[in-house]
Scaffold this motif. Sequence first.
Motif, PDB file in Angstrom:
ATOM      1  N   THR A   1     -15.951 -25.690  19.664  1.00  0.00           N
ATOM      2  CA  THR A   1     -16.735 -26.853  19.078  1.00  0.00           C
ATOM      3  C   THR A   1     -18.274 -26.800  19.545  1.00  0.00           C
ATOM      4  O   THR A   1     -19.215 -27.018  18.902  1.00  0.00           O
ATOM      5  CB  THR A   1     -16.184 -28.156  18.980  1.00  0.00           C
ATOM      6  OG1 THR A   1     -15.861 -28.602  20.502  1.00  0.00           O
ATOM      7  CG2 THR A   1     -14.785 -28.227  18.303  1.00  0.00           C
TER       8      THR A   1
ATOM      9  N   GLU B   1     -17.699 -37.738  22.757  1.00  0.00           N
ATOM     10  CA  GLU B   1     -17.250 -37.737  21.364  1.00  0.00           C
ATOM     11  C   GLU B   1     -16.086 -38.858  21.492  1.00  0.00           C
ATOM     12  O   GLU B   1     -14.883 -38.290  22.156  1.00  0.00           O
ATOM     13  CB  GLU B   1     -16.671 -36.283  21.057  1.00  0.00           C
ATOM     14  CG  GLU B   1     -17.750 -35.384  20.948  1.00  0.00           C
ATOM     15  CD  GLU B   1     -17.200 -33.896  21.041  1.00  0.00           C
ATOM     16  OE1 GLU B   1     -18.225 -33.315  20.478  1.00  0.00           O
ATOM     17  OE2 GLU B   1     -16.247 -33.657  21.247  1.00  0.00           O
TER      18      GLU B   1
ATOM     19  N   TRP C   1     -15.984 -34.254  16.637  1.00  0.00           N
ATOM     20  CA  TRP C   1     -16.747 -33.144  17.511  1.00  0.00           C
ATOM     21  C   TRP C   1     -17.936 -33.129  16.585  1.00  0.00           C
ATOM     22  O   TRP C   1     -18.050 -33.544  15.418  1.00  0.00           O
ATOM     23  CB  TRP C   1     -15.882 -31.913  17.750  1.00  0.00           C
ATOM     24  CG  TRP C   1     -15.559 -31.299  16.376  1.00  0.00           C
ATOM     25  CD1 TRP C   1     -16.326 -30.241  15.688  1.00  0.00           C
ATOM     26  CD2 TRP C   1     -14.394 -31.311  15.601  1.00  0.00           C
ATOM     27  NE1 TRP C   1     -15.438 -29.802  14.508  1.00  0.00           N
ATOM     28  CE2 TRP C   1     -14.563 -30.346  14.280  1.00  0.00           C
ATOM     29  CE3 TRP C   1     -13.255 -32.022  15.620  1.00  0.00           C
ATOM     30  CZ2 TRP C   1     -13.503 -30.233  13.738  1.00  0.00           C
ATOM     31  CZ3 TRP C   1     -12.274 -32.071  14.754  1.00  0.00           C
ATOM     32  CH2 TRP C   1     -12.207 -31.324  13.709  1.00  0.00           C
TER      33      TRP C   1
ATOM     34  N   TRP D   1     -18.052 -29.075  10.515  1.00  0.00           N
ATOM     35  CA  TRP D   1     -16.749 -28.996  10.192  1.00  0.00           C
ATOM     36  C   TRP D   1     -16.439 -28.123   9.339  1.00  0.00           C
ATOM     37  O   TRP D   1     -17.078 -27.575   8.438  1.00  0.00           O
ATOM     38  CB  TRP D   1     -16.260 -30.601   9.904  1.00  0.00           C
ATOM     39  CG  TRP D   1     -16.269 -31.560  11.071  1.00  0.00           C
ATOM     40  CD1 TRP D   1     -17.257 -31.699  11.816  1.00  0.00           C
ATOM     41  CD2 TRP D   1     -15.387 -32.429  11.373  1.00  0.00           C
ATOM     42  NE1 TRP D   1     -17.006 -32.633  12.986  1.00  0.00           N
ATOM     43  CE2 TRP D   1     -15.547 -33.027  12.262  1.00  0.00           C
ATOM     44  CE3 TRP D   1     -13.972 -32.721  10.904  1.00  0.00           C
ATOM     45  CZ2 TRP D   1     -14.656 -34.187  12.975  1.00  0.00           C
ATOM     46  CZ3 TRP D   1     -13.098 -33.533  11.250  1.00  0.00           C
ATOM     47  CH2 TRP D   1     -13.587 -34.379  12.412  1.00  0.00           C
TER      48      TRP D   1
ATOM     49  N   ARG E   1     -13.875 -38.210  24.710  1.00  0.00           N
ATOM     50  CA  ARG E   1     -14.059 -36.582  25.079  1.00  0.00           C
ATOM     51  C   ARG E   1     -15.527 -36.440  25.508  1.00  0.00           C
ATOM     52  O   ARG E   1     -16.364 -36.596  24.706  1.00  0.00           O
ATOM     53  CB  ARG E   1     -13.505 -35.713  24.239  1.00  0.00           C
ATOM     54  CG  ARG E   1     -13.284 -34.153  24.759  1.00  0.00           C
ATOM     55  CD  ARG E   1     -13.076 -33.165  23.720  1.00  0.00           C
ATOM     56  NE  ARG E   1     -13.952 -32.718  22.841  1.00  0.00           N
ATOM     57  CZ  ARG E   1     -13.923 -31.717  22.142  1.00  0.00           C
ATOM     58  NH1 ARG E   1     -12.858 -30.886  22.334  1.00  0.00           N
ATOM     59  NH2 ARG E   1     -15.108 -31.178  21.253  1.00  0.00           N
TER      60      ARG E   1
ATOM     61  N   LEU F   1     -18.479 -34.020  26.802  1.00  0.00           N
ATOM     62  CA  LEU F   1     -18.692 -32.441  27.057  1.00  0.00           C
ATOM     63  C   LEU F   1     -19.965 -32.152  27.959  1.00  0.00           C
ATOM     64  O   LEU F   1     -20.733 -33.139  27.871  1.00  0.00           O
ATOM     65  CB  LEU F   1     -19.108 -31.933  25.579  1.00  0.00           C
ATOM     66  CG  LEU F   1     -17.891 -31.849  24.593  1.00  0.00           C
ATOM     67  CD1 LEU F   1     -18.338 -31.080  23.217  1.00  0.00           C
ATOM     68  CD2 LEU F   1     -16.861 -31.195  25.110  1.00  0.00           C
TER      69      LEU F   1
END
Length: 294
Positions: free
Chosen positions: A98, A163, A239, A243, A261, A263
């Motif tokens: 992603t 996220e 994310w 998409w 999440r 990153l």
Amino acid sequence: MDTRFLESFVAVVEEGSIAAAARRLHLTPAALAQRIRTLEAELEAPLLLRAGRSVAASEAGLAILDRARTLLREVRDLRDSATGGGLAGELRLGAIATALTGMLPAMLARMAARYPQLEMHISPGISTELYRRVLLGELDAALIVQPEFAPPKSCEWRLLREEPLVVLAPAALPQTDPHALLGNEPFIRYDRAQWGGRLADRYLREARIRPRDRFELDALDAIAVMVDRGLGVSLVPDWAPPWPSGLVLAKHSLPRPFPPRRLGLIWTRNAARARLVRAFLEQGSPGNDVLPQT
């Protein structure tokens, strides 16, 4: 000894095949195979074991592999130091899927425009594997999900994006309660071998939800397509775009606070390489979904 031959040997071992290593080094398979033969003749030992199209390091190859990586790293550092105030050389980045399509392209475009002499090699992978390759020195840095544990003090970490978890459901489903969706509909699980998948699993356990598992996948875009086809619902991080196109999905926020999440970029504390990593980090901006540095 020509260090390009050592680089070819290391690339073949890391990629597991002559063809893949040749693509990585922008060579023909025949040219790369000739480099390996020349290196084996110079060292008077077979360095690779071949089984069909796959290759692996021989006993002699394993004996020199770590030293070869160290030597190549020192040569790159020497080249970078010789550029003085300019920025040139090679930056080897890893990125999860992603990040590869979402965050990375805009950052790389800015990097290429500002530092045209800098060569960038990008390796896709999952967070656990990319983390391991950074520690081994195979990559200078990697865009990964934040580990569940503290990295060693030899590494640095910079958070770039957060996220939140969302429940994905077909837009046509009348039910909108996220916990009811997770408990009652067939469930497409984000792979628990992934750090992000473990985060989703932890939410389910803490919320005491036992989903009706149908599939378990490690590809978020594939999960989104399956939800769109009515195969179930899922719990995934929201994310960064793009998409898959043409999907008709509903995203439902979770009813209880839960960590997102995260990153970020991980790299080793190497003065010569850190200069390139800092230059890469400077290419982020809030408009690029990268958190400002604090």
